[in-house]
Structure formats: structure tokens, C-alpha cells
Design an enzyme around this catalytic site. Structure first.
Site, PDB file in Angstrom:
ATOM      1  N   LYS A  86      49.663  44.068  44.797  1.00  0.00           N
ATOM      2  CA  LYS A  86      49.793  42.832  44.021  1.00  0.00           C
ATOM      3  C   LYS A  86      51.272  42.640  43.679  1.00  0.00           C
ATOM      4  O   LYS A  86      51.972  43.606  43.337  1.00  0.00           O
ATOM      5  CB  LYS A  86      48.957  42.953  42.744  1.00  0.00           C
ATOM      6  CG  LYS A  86      48.919  41.722  41.860  1.00  0.00           C
ATOM      7  CD  LYS A  86      47.972  41.958  40.687  1.00  0.00           C
ATOM      8  CE  LYS A  86      47.871  40.753  39.778  1.00  0.00           C
ATOM      9  NZ  LYS A  86      46.895  40.967  38.672  1.00  0.00           N
ATOM     10  N   SER A 161      43.303  37.708  37.988  1.00  0.00           N
ATOM     11  CA  SER A 161      44.561  37.255  38.576  1.00  0.00           C
ATOM     12  C   SER A 161      44.940  38.007  39.864  1.00  0.00           C
ATOM     13  O   SER A 161      45.888  37.619  40.543  1.00  0.00           O
ATOM     14  CB  SER A 161      45.684  37.445  37.564  1.00  0.00           C
ATOM     15  OG  SER A 161      45.888  38.830  37.271  1.00  0.00           O
ATOM     16  N   SER A 185      40.952  41.109  35.647  1.00  0.00           N
ATOM     17  CA  SER A 185      41.712  40.670  36.822  1.00  0.00           C
ATOM     18  C   SER A 185      41.551  41.541  38.061  1.00  0.00           C
ATOM     19  O   SER A 185      42.042  41.186  39.129  1.00  0.00           O
ATOM     20  CB  SER A 185      43.197  40.551  36.469  1.00  0.00           C
ATOM     21  OG  SER A 185      43.396  39.467  35.593  1.00  0.00           O
TER      22      SER A 185
END
Length: 494
Positions: A86, A161, A185
Site C-alpha cells: 500500500k 482504504s 481498512s
């Protein structure tokens, strides 16, 4: 391209399966990396799961892993395995943008602890993955990079997210993707995309070098193809870090020790009332939960229905802590570069500027173990009796959310609408002049609304506040749910 000794395509091999083939000499890390890069090139144009593809680094990592295997060196279960991070994890010499204009040219000098551990273990880095801006606001269409889409159906969102992590893993673009979880997330994208997602116990995985959203709530963890792959990843990334104040100095668990067992005697709490009363829940979801509980019970587990005490209170606690800490991290940019935030992030995070020290203190009193250190007396009391402080602190926190204008107290709805006269006046809260938050800011918001968010109040706005209406051609009408009718990942995990 199938691996030797198996009919599975390379992109469907789990970490455990790929590792066995690599160590048996039936497969090379270079072949795995080349296959992954080709798959990214073929599919990611429609998914936008990657912000940066590190092809040269991947091939170099793979070559080093193959050389190590030939020399009889085995650095661990991730050696030769393609993975991605990420884009909030620092990577030395490779930009880390947090999917934001504010950090679009940010190139860290050092790796995050997690990135360094996987690199030392021989992993093959494919690149950096899309996220909601600063792991908070999204999906957004006013950022430097487009939002990731769900590989089950690109018209739908992948959750967030860790949106790119969920999408890339489900599409078979990498064998493991690192995400982060502050309020769902990792677990959300895993659920939306049909992968495994693990939010590890607080303190097991170092967060040093990972851009924070909330210092006391952030967790780093993997999204993977199988439960075993999540366990393998945890073996590599777990460990005490004395430079992370929240890191736990405890022996690393044996994450794979229980994989071959059964659930006989396992006690499972089922808060069915919570799911049944959730806004917008479908009969299909409830039926799936009931079926899972029934299957677990038939397999020997003890499934008991429980009632969650005052969930809304703890939801308020989480919001107060998260938005307060997030605003503290970004306050300088709010004052100096407010127009460089995406609109959703800006509008959500400003809530943190409205909370007082008393509000935050009450929230910490109600949250056991806040801060990652020892249990303060109040937190110990709350762990014994979660509602002991509810009469005073709980009422104060509810009143705090009640004082805030509804459009900001519930950001999932507020962020898709124009600023209204009743909204929190960010300029007044921050003590800024009109140049930052007056007519110029309102004009900028109107322009953003007119392009990326126009029509979100009309029919077609997704339940997560996804852009719709006139922006449908750009936003693709992304919705919260996966495509109807799918019972498996589209890539048919064997």
C-alpha cells in the site's frame, strides 16, 4: 503459464504452493515475477490498483532470490514471492505518495520496517498500491491518481482504504499485498474483493515508516490469497521494534501451528442483532452469516448470540480519537496547503479541529489500552465494565457529535455535498483568512463538485458516498456491493 507439476496458472499459486515449487527447483522467482508483471500490464489499466509498478526492482529481486536458492541460501518463506505495498509504506528510492498531491514527489531515503523485513526475507517487490488519500478519504476523483476498482466488477468499489491492495490481490496481480487498518481498512477491502485480510493484534507489527492516520489506532497487516499465506506473511513481518512506541516486546506467535486443526470446542460470539439492524443490510448477507454460523456449529464450534453494549458510544469514541489524531498530523498542511487535499479527505479530517482536549481525554478513558502502553487505571476499569464510564464520558461524547452539524458528524454523507451555511467553518476553526478558506476555497469546492462529485445528491449515489450523477462517465457508477450473482472470486481460486 502453468507451473511445473501443477495445472494451476502461476498467478493462482498461493505463497505456500509457490514456495514449495521454488524450493523443489520446479519454478524460478524470475518466472513468477515476469508472469506477475505481464498480468499487471494486461489487467491493471482497468483496475488502477497500482500507483507505481517497480518492474526493474522486481526482476532484480527475483534474480537475487534465484541466485540465493542456487547457492543453498533460504532467507524464509517469502523468498522469491511477488508482493506489493500500500502506498503509505516508505520504500527507499521509490516514491511514497499516500495517493495525494501533497506527497506526489515524496521519495523516502529509507524503507519502512515492514518493507525492510520482507526485502531481507527475499520478497520480490512489484510496486506500490492505490489507497484512499492518507488512508482516509475516498474513493475520490480529484486526486493525482484514479481510484482502484473492484476486479469482480470494475463498476464497483473495492472498499478502502487499502483499495489497491484488495483489488490487486483478488485479481491475482500479486501473491500478497500489505495494507493498513485503522477502522476497517484491511477487513473492508478483503470482504468486498473476496480475499483474506488480517488486522493483527495491536503492537505485533511495527508501524515505523508507515504514514500514520491515527497513532493509537493504526495497524499494519496483509491481504492474501489464503489464510495460510496470511500466516506466512505474519511470520516475516512480526517482531518487536524498540523505535515504535506501540510495538509489543513479546515472543512472536507460531502463526501456522493451528492451521491443520478443527473448530471443535471453539467458542464463537455472534452479535446477530448488530448485523440485522445495520443500515442497508440485504437478506442475502444475513442468510450468509446464518449459514456460516450453522456450518461452524455443525463442525463442533460453540456459537452463542451476544449483544454488543452501546456500539454507538464506542463508534463515537473511535471517531473522536481518529479525527483528532489525523488532524494533528496534517494541521500544518491544512494551514499552508489546504487546496492540495482532495475534497473528501479535507472535509472528513476537519472534524478533528473541532474537538477539545476534554473530548479527546474522555474518549481515551473509554478506550481500553489507548496509546499502546500499559493499561491506565481507567482503561482497566472499562475493560472490566465497558459501560462504567458511560454515564459521564459517554454522554459527553454523544453531545459532542450532537453539537457538530449533521453534515460533518456523519462524514459518509457530508463529503458528497456542497458546503452549506450550517457546516463547520474551517477557516474560523483554524484561524485562517479568506484566502485559504473563504471565497477562494468555496469556489474550489464548487469546481470540484462540478467535475468529480456533481449530482451525488441525485439518485445513483452509492451507499458509501461514491460519486455518481453527471460524473458517472468518469466514476463508472461505482457501487458498494460486488457484482450480483458472483459466488466466487472471478479468478476461481481452486
Amino acid at each position: 503459464m502453468p507451473a511445473t507439476g501443477t495445472t494451476k496458472p502461476l498467478h493462482e499459486l498461493s505463497i505456500a504452493e509457490a514456495g514449495a515449487a521454488l524450493r523443489a527447483g520446479e519454478l524460478t522467482a524470475t518466472a513468477l515475477a515476469q508472469d506477475a508483471l505481464a498480468r499487471i500490464a494486461a489487467l491493471d489499466g482497468a483496475l488502477n490498483s497500482f500507483i507505481t509498478v517497480t518492474a526493474e526492482r522486481a526482476l532484480a529481486d527475483a534474480d537475487a532470490a534465484d541466485a540465493a536458492f542456487k547457492a543453498g541460501i533460504d532467507a524464509g518463506p517469502m523468498q522469491g514471492v511477488p508482493y506489493a505495498l500500500k502506498d503509505i509504506y516508505d520504500t527507499a528510492g521509490i516514491r511514497t505518495t499516500c495517493h495525494s498531491k501533497l506527497l506526489v514527489d515524496n521519495v523516502p531515503a529509507a524503507d519502512s520496517v515492514v518493507a525492510a523485513k520482507i526485502k531481507a526475507g527475499g520478497g520480490v517487490l512489484l510496486g506500490k498500491l492505490s489507497t484512499h488519500e492518507f488512508a482516509l478519504g475516498g474513493p475520490s476523483f480529484d486526486l493525482p491518481f484514479p481510484p482502484a476498482r473492484n476486479p469482480w466488477n470494475p463498476e464497483h468499489i473495492p472498499g478502502g482504504s487499502s483499495s489497491g491492495s484488495g483489488a490487486a490481490e483478488a485479481a491475482g496481480l500479486c501473491r500478497m499485498a500489505m495494507g493498513s487498518d485503522t477502522g476497517g481498512s484491511i477487513r473492508g477491502p478483503a470482504a468486498y474483493c473476496g480475499t483474506v485480510g488480517l488486522k493483527p493484534t495491536y503492537g505485533l507489527v511495527s508501524r515505523r515508516g508507515v504514514f500514520p492516520l491515527s497513532y493509537t489506532l493504526d495497524h499494519c497487516g496483509p491481504l492474501s490469497w489464503t489464510v495460510e499465506d496470511a500466516a506466512i506473511t505474519m511470520e516475516v513481518i512480526t517482531g518487536h521494534d524498540p523505535l515504535d512506541p506501540a510495538s509489543a516486546d513479546v515472543p512472536a506467535p507460531d502463526f501456522r501451528s493451528g492451521l491443520g486443526g478443527d473448530v471443535s470446542g471453539l467458542k464463537i460470539a455472534l452479535p446477530r442483532h448488530f448485523f440485522a439492524q445495520a443500515e442497508g443490510v440485504s437478506p442475502e448477507v444475513l442468510a450468509a452469516i446464518d449459514k456460516a454460523a450453522d456450518l461452524l456449529a455443525k463442525a463442533g464450534a460453540i456459537v452463542e448470540e451476544v449483544t454488543i453494549p452501546d456500539y454507538e458510544l464506542f463508534n463515537a469514541v473511535g471517531r473522536v480519537i481518529m479525527f483528532s489524531e489525523a488532524f494533528a498530523i496534517h494541521e500544518k498542511d491544512y494551514r499552508e496547503r489546504p487546496l492540495d487535499f482532495g475534497r473528501l479527505t479535507f472535509t472528513r479530517m476537519i472534524l478533528g479541529a473541532t474537538t477539545s482536549a476534554a473530548d479527546l481525554t474522555q474518549a481515551y478513558r473509554l478506550r481500553p489500552g489507548a496509546g499502546g502502553g500499559g493499561q491506565p487505571p481507567a482503561a482497566q476499569a472499562v475493560r472490566r465494565d465497558p459501560l462504567r464510564l458511560g454515564a459521564g464520558a459517554g454522554r459527553a461524547l454523544r453531545q459532542l457529535l450532537g453539537r457538530l452539524p449533521a453534515k460533518l458528524a456523519d462524514p459518509d454523507h457530508a463529503v458528497q455535498r456542497h458546503r452549506q451555511p450550517g457546516d463547520v467553518d474551517a477557516g474560523r476553526v483554524l484561524g485562517l483568512g479568506p484566502a485559504a478558506f473563504g471565497a477562494d476555497r468555496r469556489a474550489a469546492l464548487r469546481r470540484a463538485d462540478g467535475s468529480a462529485h456533481r449530482g451525488a445528491d441525485r439518485e445513483g449515489a452509492g451507499p458509501d458516498g461514491a460519486a455518481a450523477g453527471d460524473s458517472r462517465a468518469q466514476a463508472g457508477g461505482m457501487r458498494r456491493r460486488c457484482a450480483e450473482g458472483h459466488t466466487r472470486c472471478p479468478h476461481e481460486r481452486g
